[in-house]
Design a protein around this motif. Sequence first.
Motif, PDB file in Angstrom:
ATOM      1  N   LYS A 149     -19.058  15.938  29.178  1.00 20.09           N
ATOM      2  CA  LYS A 149     -17.662  16.280  29.450  1.00 20.09           C
ATOM      3  C   LYS A 149     -17.525  16.384  30.964  1.00 20.09           C
ATOM      4  O   LYS A 149     -18.424  16.877  31.647  1.00 20.09           O
ATOM      5  CB  LYS A 149     -17.271  17.618  28.807  1.00 20.09           C
ATOM      6  CG  LYS A 149     -17.447  17.654  27.304  1.00 20.09           C
ATOM      7  CD  LYS A 149     -16.391  16.829  26.625  1.00 20.09           C
ATOM      8  CE  LYS A 149     -16.544  16.943  25.119  1.00 20.09           C
ATOM      9  NZ  LYS A 149     -16.692  15.710  24.439  1.00 20.09           N
ATOM     10  N   LEU A 150     -16.417  15.928  31.482  1.00 22.84           N
ATOM     11  CA  LEU A 150     -16.213  15.900  32.926  1.00 22.84           C
ATOM     12  C   LEU A 150     -15.207  16.947  33.374  1.00 22.84           C
ATOM     13  O   LEU A 150     -14.382  17.414  32.597  1.00 22.84           O
ATOM     14  CB  LEU A 150     -15.739  14.516  33.356  1.00 22.84           C
ATOM     15  CG  LEU A 150     -16.704  13.375  33.053  1.00 22.84           C
ATOM     16  CD1 LEU A 150     -16.061  12.048  33.407  1.00 22.84           C
ATOM     17  CD2 LEU A 150     -18.013  13.559  33.770  1.00 22.84           C
ATOM     18  N   SER A 151     -15.294  17.288  34.656  1.00 23.40           N
ATOM     19  CA  SER A 151     -14.401  18.266  35.261  1.00 23.40           C
ATOM     20  C   SER A 151     -13.973  17.737  36.627  1.00 23.40           C
ATOM     21  O   SER A 151     -14.692  16.973  37.260  1.00 23.40           O
ATOM     22  CB  SER A 151     -15.143  19.597  35.411  1.00 23.40           C
ATOM     23  OG  SER A 151     -14.377  20.518  36.131  1.00 23.40           O
ATOM     24  N   ASN A 152     -12.806  18.165  37.096  1.00 22.76           N
ATOM     25  CA  ASN A 152     -12.320  17.767  38.428  1.00 22.76           C
ATOM     26  C   ASN A 152     -13.008  18.526  39.545  1.00 22.76           C
ATOM     27  O   ASN A 152     -13.016  18.086  40.679  1.00 22.76           O
ATOM     28  CB  ASN A 152     -10.813  18.004  38.547  1.00 22.76           C
ATOM     29  CG  ASN A 152     -10.037  16.916  37.848  1.00 22.76           C
ATOM     30  OD1 ASN A 152     -10.493  15.794  37.724  1.00 22.76           O
ATOM     31  ND2 ASN A 152      -8.861  17.273  37.398  1.00 22.76           N
ATOM     32  N   LYS A 153     -13.571  19.685  39.230  1.00 22.50           N
ATOM     33  CA  LYS A 153     -14.206  20.495  40.261  1.00 22.50           C
ATOM     34  C   LYS A 153     -15.651  20.797  39.871  1.00 22.50           C
ATOM     35  O   LYS A 153     -16.012  20.802  38.703  1.00 22.50           O
ATOM     36  CB  LYS A 153     -13.432  21.794  40.517  1.00 22.50           C
ATOM     37  CG  LYS A 153     -13.292  22.660  39.301  1.00 22.50           C
ATOM     38  CD  LYS A 153     -12.453  23.861  39.589  1.00 22.50           C
ATOM     39  CE  LYS A 153     -12.322  24.664  38.298  1.00 22.50           C
ATOM     40  NZ  LYS A 153     -11.621  25.882  38.487  1.00 22.50           N
TER      41      LYS A 153
END
Length: 98
Positions: free
Chosen positions: A89-93
């Motif tokens: 899962k990816l995150s912007n920060k």
Amino acid sequence: MPTCQQCGYKWGWIEAFFKMFTFKKKLRCSSCDSSQYVSKKTRMLLSLFIFISLLIVPLISYGVPKGYVLAFEIAAYALVIILMPFIYKLSNKDEQMW
């Protein structure tokens, strides 16, 4: 599959698999070129998978043949590597681990 939090682009298995082994903190989205980070929850889950597979090694002291333990370890690691892109899962920060 990992999805870019900026533009919503869903990465393919092969793309996610190869980006997994770059060992960089920042991953670049192929669509919008924004920086993406692996989420804290995903990193914790992946480290748990590695730890659990290492718990099998002490079975040697209980009389389980080394060949069986080695075969299980190799199969477990292969399974984790194949399934990793589905878990990402990816995150912007960049989230701190602790």
